[in-house]
Design a protein around this motif. Structure first.
Motif, mmCIF file in Angstrom:
data_model
loop_
_atom_site.group_PDB
_atom_site.id
_atom_site.type_symbol
_atom_site.label_atom_id
_atom_site.label_comp_id
_atom_site.label_asym_id
_atom_site.label_seq_id
_atom_site.Cartn_x
_atom_site.Cartn_y
_atom_site.Cartn_z
ATOM 1 N N ARG A 1 -18.054 24.054 9.203
ATOM 2 C CA ARG A 1 -17.885 23.027 10.245
ATOM 3 C C ARG A 1 -18.414 21.675 9.748
ATOM 4 N NH1 ARG A 1 -18.190 27.668 13.848
ATOM 5 N NH2 ARG A 1 -20.454 27.844 13.698
ATOM 6 N N THR A 2 -19.487 21.708 8.994
ATOM 7 C CA THR A 2 -20.016 20.452 8.433
ATOM 8 C C THR A 2 -19.052 19.893 7.400
ATOM 9 O OG1 THR A 2 -22.238 21.321 8.748
ATOM 10 C CG2 THR A 2 -22.017 19.447 7.252
ATOM 11 N N LEU A 3 -18.575 20.762 6.514
ATOM 12 C CA LEU A 3 -17.673 20.308 5.451
ATOM 13 C C LEU A 3 -16.406 19.681 6.030
ATOM 14 C CD1 LEU A 3 -17.162 20.339 2.307
ATOM 15 C CD2 LEU A 3 -15.818 22.412 2.725
ATOM 16 N N PHE A 4 -15.863 20.324 7.059
ATOM 17 C CA PHE A 4 -14.594 19.849 7.625
ATOM 18 C C PHE A 4 -14.803 18.854 8.772
ATOM 19 C CE2 PHE A 4 -13.093 23.592 5.352
ATOM 20 C CZ PHE A 4 -11.948 23.083 4.760
ATOM 21 N N GLU A 5 -16.043 18.574 9.083
ATOM 22 C CA GLU A 5 -16.365 17.615 10.153
ATOM 23 C C GLU A 5 -15.629 17.958 11.432
ATOM 24 O OE1 GLU A 5 -15.911 13.476 8.584
ATOM 25 O OE2 GLU A 5 -15.318 14.526 6.760
ATOM 26 N N SER A 6 -15.616 19.247 11.752
ATOM 27 C CA SER A 6 -14.815 19.668 12.902
ATOM 28 C C SER A 6 -15.242 21.059 13.366
ATOM 29 C CB SER A 6 -13.348 19.718 12.483
ATOM 30 O OG SER A 6 -12.601 20.470 13.402
ATOM 31 N N GLU A 7 -15.031 21.293 14.641
ATOM 32 C CA GLU A 7 -15.102 22.664 15.132
ATOM 33 C C GLU A 7 -13.983 23.427 14.435
ATOM 34 O OE1 GLU A 7 -17.153 24.420 17.034
ATOM 35 O OE2 GLU A 7 -18.373 22.610 16.878
ATOM 36 N N CYS A 8 -14.253 24.556 13.872
ATOM 37 C CA CYS A 8 -13.179 25.357 13.305
ATOM 38 C C CYS A 8 -13.649 26.806 13.348
ATOM 39 C CB CYS A 8 -12.833 24.929 11.882
ATOM 40 S SG CYS A 8 -14.236 24.771 10.765
ATOM 41 N N GLU A 9 -12.705 27.706 13.431
ATOM 42 C CA GLU A 9 -13.072 29.126 13.439
ATOM 43 C C GLU A 9 -12.816 29.682 12.039
ATOM 44 O OE1 GLU A 9 -11.920 31.371 16.881
ATOM 45 O OE2 GLU A 9 -11.909 33.244 15.729
ATOM 46 N N VAL A 10 -13.804 30.395 11.500
ATOM 47 C CA VAL A 10 -13.728 30.830 10.106
ATOM 48 C C VAL A 10 -13.802 32.343 9.992
ATOM 49 C CG1 VAL A 10 -14.789 30.639 7.819
ATOM 50 C CG2 VAL A 10 -14.831 28.687 9.366
ATOM 51 N N HIS A 11 -12.883 32.910 9.224
ATOM 52 C CA HIS A 11 -12.907 34.342 8.897
ATOM 53 C C HIS A 11 -12.790 34.486 7.384
ATOM 54 C CE1 HIS A 11 -12.393 35.633 13.129
ATOM 55 N NE2 HIS A 11 -11.786 34.471 13.235
ATOM 56 N N PHE A 12 -13.011 35.695 6.900
ATOM 57 C CA PHE A 12 -12.942 35.904 5.455
ATOM 58 C C PHE A 12 -11.970 37.028 5.117
ATOM 59 C CE2 PHE A 12 -17.291 34.431 6.373
ATOM 60 C CZ PHE A 12 -17.241 33.214 5.709
ATOM 61 N N ALA A 13 -11.291 36.870 3.999
ATOM 62 C CA ALA A 13 -10.436 37.938 3.475
ATOM 63 C C ALA A 13 -10.793 38.148 2.013
ATOM 64 C CB ALA A 13 -8.965 37.559 3.622
ATOM 65 N N PHE A 14 -10.472 39.333 1.512
ATOM 66 C CA PHE A 14 -10.826 39.640 0.126
ATOM 67 C C PHE A 14 -9.869 38.997 -0.867
ATOM 68 C CE2 PHE A 14 -12.734 43.173 2.484
ATOM 69 C CZ PHE A 14 -14.032 43.107 2.002
ATOM 70 N N ASN A 15 -8.683 38.636 -0.426
ATOM 71 C CA ASN A 15 -7.740 37.978 -1.335
ATOM 72 C C ASN A 15 -6.783 37.073 -0.568
ATOM 73 O OD1 ASN A 15 -5.591 39.638 -0.352
ATOM 74 N ND2 ASN A 15 -6.381 41.267 -1.635
ATOM 75 N N GLY A 16 -6.061 36.281 -1.342
ATOM 76 C CA GLY A 16 -5.194 35.277 -0.736
ATOM 77 C C GLY A 16 -3.978 35.869 -0.064
ATOM 78 N N THR A 17 -3.484 36.960 -0.604
ATOM 79 C CA THR A 17 -2.307 37.597 -0.017
ATOM 80 C C THR A 17 -2.591 38.005 1.425
ATOM 81 O OG1 THR A 17 -1.580 38.370 -2.178
ATOM 82 C CG2 THR A 17 -0.708 39.537 -0.261
ATOM 83 N N ALA A 18 -3.745 38.630 1.638
ATOM 84 C CA ALA A 18 -4.110 39.046 2.995
ATOM 85 C C ALA A 18 -4.351 37.831 3.881
ATOM 86 C CB ALA A 18 -5.352 39.927 2.949
ATOM 87 N N ALA A 19 -5.051 36.844 3.353
ATOM 88 C CA ALA A 19 -5.359 35.653 4.152
ATOM 89 C C ALA A 19 -4.069 34.990 4.628
ATOM 90 C CB ALA A 19 -6.200 34.679 3.328
ATOM 91 N N ASN A 20 -3.152 34.746 3.691
ATOM 92 C CA ASN A 20 -1.876 34.109 4.057
ATOM 93 C C ASN A 20 -1.109 34.957 5.069
ATOM 94 O OD1 ASN A 20 -2.192 31.929 2.304
ATOM 95 N ND2 ASN A 20 -1.122 32.936 0.614
#
Ligand SMILES: *Cc1c(COP(=O)(O)O)cnc(C)c1O
Length: 357
Positions: A53-72
């Motif tokens: 949220r600090t980096l993006f200067e915004s409220e944002c919701e963050v989740h994690f994935a083990f790889n880009g294929t799943a994230a996309n």
């Protein structure tokens, strides 16, 4: 002198050939100290979410994935009904490199790919595809997916992103950014992460960590909170909800705390610039794309790629429109670049020698 591939310490094949940077190892170790809650209810994850949220200067919701294929794929699944579609570039990772995963996670959807030599999309081309026959028998575009930096090593400026997002939104679409190399784009453009995302209109970003020196983590950052509904369940169902989520978070805390995410990407970009500058003067080498991030696309004269591969170098020759892709990473060294270029000069010279009298 000839090397077996395994003897060369570093290659130009992919930035995922590179290992894990010290900031990440250190942060992983520090997460070992105490027992902590599972599935993200822990202080490391809370800290990481705050750092985003600090980096993006915004409220944002963050989740994690083990790889880009799943994230996309999970972002696309969150945005699309089964009869909807994703407009993307013809070289997009979701189109060419994910084994149909978007359609697996979002049953029924399809991609509508658009070609262009630069790897980038333009608003008019997007709208043309959007306005093709769209009656009840056809599919309905719902997501515009952009890759930043692109699969061809080019970058979208904030202005280009804004006009694409504006057009997409005016057509009722949401914008997903595949940011497997988002750090390299931010480093290249020298603008804030906010300007490259929500300020331009991006709804969701898959922020790549792995290729920039992390062990295995991609952050899914939602600026449009509507898309984030049930996302934790989607992650769980897809086998992407880490029980020790704190180790995802710790990697990001290591990267985000002192700007390592940007510094590591700046270095990779700098090595790509150096490599392209040096290769420019090698006979038989032609640059195919402007070098705007950490990839260098070149056309090697016949035999030159084979000669370099025989010297133990690894790089891809089957990405995008062809030619060779030389990818620099967070730990590519100047010496690696100079040695590769030296080998290219020698190999090119050896090939052209018989022709000279
Ligand atoms: C590497 C990459 C990904 C992620 O790939 P995974 O192997 O699934 O982690 C996504 N998009 C682009 C453009 C990539 O280069």
């Amino acid at each position: 002198m000839s090397f077996a591939a395994s003897e060369r310490p570093r290659h130009f094949a992919s930035d995922n050939y590179a290992g894990v940077c010290p900031e990440v190892w250190e942060a992983l170790r520090s997460a070992d100290a105490n027992h902590s809650q599972g599935y993200g209810d822990d202080p490391h994850t809370a800290e990481a979410r705050e750092r985003f949220r600090t980096l993006f200067e915004s409220e944002c919701e963050v989740h994690f994935a083990f790889n880009g294929t799943a994230a996309n794929s999970l972002v696309i699944a969150a945005a699309c009904a089964p009869f909807q579609a994703v407009i993307c570039h013809a070289y997009a990772h979701i189109e060419t490199d994910e084994s149909n995963a978007p359609g697996f996670f979002a049953h029924g959807i399809k991609t509508l790919p658009i070609g262009s030599p630069s790897g980038k999309l333009e608003p008019d081309a997007v709208e043309r595809v959007f306005r093709q026959r769209r009656d009840i028998h056809a599919s309905e575009p719902r997501v515009l997916s952009l890759t930043q930096s692109t699969e061809l090593g080019t970058v979208y400026s904030p202005e280009e992103l804004s006009s694409l997002c504006q057009r997409a939104h005016s057509l009722g679409m949401v914008v997903h950014v595949d940011g497997a190399r988002f750090s390299n784009a931010a480093a290249s453009l020298g603008v804030s992460p906010a300007e490259l995302t929500w300020k331009a209109g991006v709804d969701a970003l898959c922020f790549g960590g792995t290729k920039n020196g992390m062990l295995a983590s991609e952050a899914v950052v939602f600026f449009n909170q509507d898309l984030a509904r049930h996302f934790k369940r989607r992650c769980k169902q897809a086998g992407q909800l880490a029980s020790k989520m704190r180790y995802h978070a710790a990697q990001w805390n290591g990267m985000l705390s002192a700007g390592a995410w940007l510094r590591r990407a700046q270095h990779a970009n700098e090595m790509a610039r150096l490599l392209s500058d040096r290769l420019r003067s090698v006979p038989g080498v032609r640059l195919l794309q402007p070098v705007e991030a950490n990839a260098v696309f070149v056309d090697f004269s016949p035999g030159l790629a084979e000669g370099l591969l025989a010297l133990g170098w690894r790089f891809y020759t089957d990405v995008g429109p062809g030619g060779a892709r030389l990818m620099c990473a967070w730990n590519t060294s100047r010496e690696d670049v100079e040695e590769f270029v030296q080998h290219a000069i020698v190999t090119a010279g050896a090939k052209s020698a018989p022709k000279s009298r």
